[in-house]
Design a protein around this motif. Structure first.
Motif, mmCIF file in Angstrom:
data_model
loop_
_atom_site.group_PDB
_atom_site.id
_atom_site.type_symbol
_atom_site.label_atom_id
_atom_site.label_comp_id
_atom_site.label_asym_id
_atom_site.label_seq_id
_atom_site.Cartn_x
_atom_site.Cartn_y
_atom_site.Cartn_z
ATOM 1 N N CYS A 217 0.861 -1.176 0.000
ATOM 2 C CA CYS A 217 0.000 0.000 0.000
ATOM 3 C C CYS A 217 0.902 1.232 0.000
ATOM 4 O O CYS A 217 1.742 1.392 0.897
ATOM 5 C CB CYS A 217 -0.907 0.005 1.229
ATOM 6 N N GLY A 218 0.710 2.092 -0.991
ATOM 7 C CA GLY A 218 1.532 3.296 -1.091
ATOM 8 C C GLY A 218 1.230 4.307 -0.003
ATOM 9 O O GLY A 218 1.991 5.249 0.211
ATOM 10 N N GLU A 219 0.109 4.125 0.730
ATOM 11 C CA GLU A 219 -0.292 5.126 1.727
ATOM 12 C C GLU A 219 0.085 4.756 3.156
ATOM 13 O O GLU A 219 0.616 5.577 3.882
ATOM 14 C CB GLU A 219 -1.791 5.395 1.590
ATOM 15 N N CYS A 220 -0.172 3.500 3.551
ATOM 16 C CA CYS A 220 0.094 3.164 4.966
ATOM 17 C C CYS A 220 1.296 2.234 5.142
ATOM 18 O O CYS A 220 1.688 1.937 6.269
ATOM 19 C CB CYS A 220 -1.142 2.552 5.623
ATOM 20 N N GLY A 221 1.849 1.729 4.017
ATOM 21 C CA GLY A 221 3.036 0.881 4.144
ATOM 22 C C GLY A 221 2.742 -0.588 4.393
ATOM 23 O O GLY A 221 3.666 -1.395 4.516
ATOM 24 N N PHE A 222 1.440 -0.973 4.471
ATOM 25 C CA PHE A 222 1.078 -2.387 4.584
ATOM 26 C C PHE A 222 1.625 -3.113 3.359
ATOM 27 O O PHE A 222 1.423 -2.668 2.241
ATOM 28 C CB PHE A 222 -0.450 -2.496 4.658
ATOM 29 N N ARG A 223 2.372 -4.217 3.578
ATOM 30 C CA ARG A 223 3.026 -4.830 2.428
ATOM 31 C C ARG A 223 3.108 -6.349 2.540
ATOM 32 O O ARG A 223 2.889 -6.921 3.609
ATOM 33 C CB ARG A 223 4.415 -4.239 2.214
ATOM 34 N N ARG A 224 3.456 -6.972 1.426
ATOM 35 C CA ARG A 224 3.579 -8.430 1.365
ATOM 36 C C ARG A 224 4.717 -8.887 2.274
ATOM 37 O O ARG A 224 5.843 -8.413 2.141
ATOM 38 C CB ARG A 224 3.872 -8.841 -0.076
ATOM 39 N N PRO A 225 4.433 -9.805 3.199
ATOM 40 C CA PRO A 225 5.507 -10.313 4.056
ATOM 41 C C PRO A 225 6.430 -11.263 3.281
ATOM 42 O O PRO A 225 6.063 -11.765 2.220
ATOM 43 C CB PRO A 225 4.767 -11.076 5.159
ATOM 44 N N THR A 226 7.595 -11.506 3.817
ATOM 45 C CA THR A 226 8.548 -12.416 3.177
ATOM 46 C C THR A 226 8.151 -13.854 3.485
ATOM 47 O O THR A 226 8.027 -14.225 4.659
ATOM 48 C CB THR A 226 9.973 -12.161 3.696
ATOM 49 N N PRO A 227 7.940 -14.671 2.447
ATOM 50 C CA PRO A 227 7.509 -16.051 2.712
ATOM 51 C C PRO A 227 8.654 -16.939 3.172
ATOM 52 O O PRO A 227 9.808 -16.717 2.818
ATOM 53 C CB PRO A 227 6.996 -16.523 1.338
ATOM 54 N N SER A 228 8.323 -17.969 3.960
ATOM 55 C CA SER A 228 9.330 -18.977 4.295
ATOM 56 C C SER A 228 9.110 -20.250 3.467
ATOM 57 O O SER A 228 10.027 -21.053 3.318
ATOM 58 C CB SER A 228 9.323 -19.306 5.790
ATOM 59 N N TRP A 229 7.919 -20.427 2.909
ATOM 60 C CA TRP A 229 7.619 -21.506 1.972
ATOM 61 C C TRP A 229 7.137 -20.865 0.672
ATOM 62 O O TRP A 229 6.538 -19.797 0.699
ATOM 63 C CB TRP A 229 6.503 -22.415 2.492
ATOM 64 N N ALA A 230 7.364 -21.526 -0.458
ATOM 65 C CA ALA A 230 6.913 -20.945 -1.729
ATOM 66 C C ALA A 230 6.635 -22.027 -2.759
ATOM 67 O O ALA A 230 7.311 -23.066 -2.792
ATOM 68 C CB ALA A 230 7.956 -19.976 -2.286
ATOM 69 N N LEU A 231 5.621 -21.766 -3.583
ATOM 70 C CA LEU A 231 5.391 -22.571 -4.776
ATOM 71 C C LEU A 231 6.262 -21.994 -5.882
ATOM 72 O O LEU A 231 6.206 -20.797 -6.167
ATOM 73 C CB LEU A 231 3.915 -22.500 -5.187
ATOM 74 N N SER A 232 7.087 -22.846 -6.492
ATOM 75 C CA SER A 232 7.939 -22.405 -7.591
ATOM 76 C C SER A 232 7.813 -23.422 -8.716
ATOM 77 O O SER A 232 8.425 -24.491 -8.663
ATOM 78 C CB SER A 232 9.388 -22.294 -7.111
ATOM 79 N N GLY A 233 6.965 -23.106 -9.685
ATOM 80 C CA GLY A 233 6.734 -24.044 -10.786
ATOM 81 C C GLY A 233 6.138 -25.338 -10.285
ATOM 82 O O GLY A 233 5.053 -25.352 -9.699
ATOM 83 N N ASP A 234 6.867 -26.452 -10.477
ATOM 84 C CA ASP A 234 6.392 -27.764 -10.026
ATOM 85 C C ASP A 234 7.053 -28.196 -8.722
ATOM 86 O O ASP A 234 7.111 -29.391 -8.415
ATOM 87 C CB ASP A 234 6.694 -28.828 -11.100
ATOM 88 N N HIS A 235 7.592 -27.223 -7.969
ATOM 89 C CA HIS A 235 8.290 -27.543 -6.718
ATOM 90 C C HIS A 235 7.780 -26.690 -5.561
ATOM 91 O O HIS A 235 7.269 -25.587 -5.771
ATOM 92 C CB HIS A 235 9.803 -27.321 -6.871
ATOM 93 N N VAL A 236 7.960 -27.228 -4.366
ATOM 94 C CA VAL A 236 7.754 -26.455 -3.143
ATOM 95 C C VAL A 236 9.124 -26.134 -2.568
ATOM 96 O O VAL A 236 9.955 -27.041 -2.397
ATOM 97 C CB VAL A 236 6.950 -27.258 -2.099
ATOM 98 N N LEU A 237 9.352 -24.861 -2.301
ATOM 99 C CA LEU A 237 10.599 -24.459 -1.644
ATOM 100 C C LEU A 237 10.338 -24.385 -0.146
ATOM 101 O O LEU A 237 9.423 -23.684 0.300
ATOM 102 C CB LEU A 237 11.059 -23.090 -2.152
ATOM 103 N N ASP A 238 11.139 -25.098 0.646
ATOM 104 C CA ASP A 238 10.941 -25.074 2.095
ATOM 105 C C ASP A 238 11.795 -23.964 2.732
ATOM 106 O O ASP A 238 12.562 -23.290 2.032
ATOM 107 C CB ASP A 238 11.226 -26.460 2.692
ATOM 108 N N PRO A 239 11.668 -23.750 4.040
ATOM 109 C CA PRO A 239 12.397 -22.641 4.673
ATOM 110 C C PRO A 239 13.918 -22.763 4.581
ATOM 111 O O PRO A 239 14.629 -21.778 4.771
ATOM 112 C CB PRO A 239 11.928 -22.698 6.133
ATOM 113 N N HIS A 240 14.432 -23.971 4.288
ATOM 114 C CA HIS A 240 15.885 -24.156 4.167
ATOM 115 C C HIS A 240 16.358 -23.946 2.731
ATOM 116 O O HIS A 240 17.540 -24.123 2.432
ATOM 117 C CB HIS A 240 16.281 -25.561 4.636
ATOM 118 N N GLY A 241 15.420 -23.621 1.827
ATOM 119 C CA GLY A 241 15.791 -23.406 0.433
ATOM 120 C C GLY A 241 15.818 -24.673 -0.406
ATOM 121 O O GLY A 241 16.194 -24.639 -1.580
#
Length: 412
Positions: A217-241
């Motif tokens: 949000c350009g006004e209050c600074g509310f923003r996307r947090p940094t994920p520890s898990w992620a969907l990347s194509g056909d893989h799941v990335l865990d917190p250890h990478g």
């Protein structure tokens, strides 16, 4: 932690027995699974029954506008690696249906429970979950569920200070805002294809900026947090990478996102990603969704889509033209009686597909397709629509009660 002591009072045992008897009678009369009416009777006899049934379980709650039932199934399969699971696998996701499901799992260690968005705060209060998965929020059943920010606020207030580990999709601003009141959140980058319900900041009402996959949000600074898990194509990335391959029998990007969230939940209970994801491969269909059935010499693939976000995801996984598509829309109470959402769906994505339209509200859908310049035929019923299609595969997309009608007709 789950134990073996019997938490049920004589009154609670009576309520469970009565609920099961009523459910069995309902099934015998051909009125469905009986889980909802059985749960209602049980809760009338013991209003505290849900809390009592949950207190010996490690409970996970799953809530979202789309993907609850599938994600609940995926998490349940993953957690079976660690012990017996009880789950409301058929999708009865309000307190009566949940109570009914838990009453059937006396030897379970884990409870994996799908919860209707509107009831999440109350069910969380009763079941004291160890984990809550929040996947997405978008417009759905406008006459019943109100608008999405009100639901997000309801979640935010209901989950404030919750002891549960919240596993939340960091790509949905409404989910992030709802989860941010909780002290213990695991963020998953599960993606968000449908963005039309999150263009204004849920925190201050300012306009969302969306560079690439980021948002703020350009006004209050509310923003996307940094994920520890992620969907990347056909893989799941865990917190250890580490990247773990997703092998599913279920189609589409949305189900890979569901698998990523499910892997993050399984890890909360000590089930490693490799084991969790391998077990998810067992899931072929979920309450009939994605099933391919033979009917009138054709192969019908049954797809459920209840709202604009769901239709968008579903269009992305159908076979290319000229595969025929049958669309069925009802507007009964379980669907929401307001069909204005049809105007939010981009039906130009069906260009090149022969389209047949059925269901109670086929004329509403026909007007929408006319405006989208699509070629279609309005049919009285499934049988007529199928007869108009050549032998081979047909994609059948239906909203909630229309989907149940289809399953009954094809004997699924």
């Amino acid at each position: 932690m789950a134990g073996n002591s019997d938490p049920l009072t004589p009154r609670a045992k009576l309520a469970v027995t009565a609920g099961k008897a009523v459910a069995a009678a309902s099934r015998a009369a051909g009125r469905g699974s009986g889980s909802v009416i059985g749960g209602r009777v049980a809760l009338k006899l013991d209003p505290d029954l849900l809390r009592r049934l949950a207190q010996n379980l490690d409970v996970t709650l799953v809530s979202a506008t789309n993907g609850k039932t599938t994600t609940t199934r995926l998490i349940a399969e993953a957690l079976r690696a660690a012990g017996p699971v009880v789950s409301n696998a058929l999708g009865a996701n309000m307190p009566a249906g949940i109570t009914s499901a838990l009453a059937g799992g006396s030897d379970a260690r884990y409870g994996v429970i799908e919860v209707d968005e509107k009831y999440l705060a109350g069910v969380a209060r009763d079941t004291e979950p160890k984990c809550i998965a929040l996947l997405n929020l978008s417009r759905d059943q406008l006459d019943r569920a109100a608008e999405t920010r009100m639901l997000a606020e309801n979640w935010r207030e209901g989950l404030a200070g919750s002891k549960a580990v919240i596993v939340a999709n960091c790509d949905d601003p409404l989910v992030v805002w709802a989860a941010s009141s909780s002290p213990n959140v695991i963020w998953v980058a599960a993606g968000q294809m449908w963005k039309d319900d999150a263009w204004s900041c849920p925190s201050c009402g300012g306009v969302m900026q969306r560079p690439g996959d980021d948002w703020f949000c350009g006004e209050c600074g509310f923003r996307r947090p940094t994920p520890s898990w992620a969907l990347s194509g056909d893989h799941v990335l865990d917190p250890h990478g580490s990247a773990w391959p997703i092998h599913l029998q279920l189609p589409g990007r949305a189900n890979k996102a569901n698998a990523a969230s499910s892997a993050a939940v399984a890890a909360v209970f000590g089930v490693p990603p490799q084991v969790a994801l391998e077990r998810m491969y067992q899931v072929q269909a979920v309450a009939g969704r994605y099933d391919v059935v033979q009917f009138e010499g054709r192969d019908l693939r049954l797809l459920l889509a209840k709202n604009p976000a769901g239709w968008l995801e579903t269009f992305s996984l159908i076979d290319p033209p000229p595969t025929p598509v049958i669309l069925s829309v009802n507007a009964r109470s379980a669907d929401g009686t307001d069909t204005s959402w049809l105007w939010d769906v981009d039906y130009t994505r069906l260009s090149g597909h022969p389209i047949c339209v059925i269901g109670d509200r086929r004329l509403d859908l026909a007007v929408r397709l006319e405006v989208a310049n699509q070629q279609f035929q309005v049919c009285e019923n499934l049988d007529q629509a199928v007869q108009l299609c050549p032998p081979g595969r047909i994609e059948v997309i239906a909203n909630y009660t229309a989907f149940q009608d289809l399953r009954r007709r094809v004997g699924n």
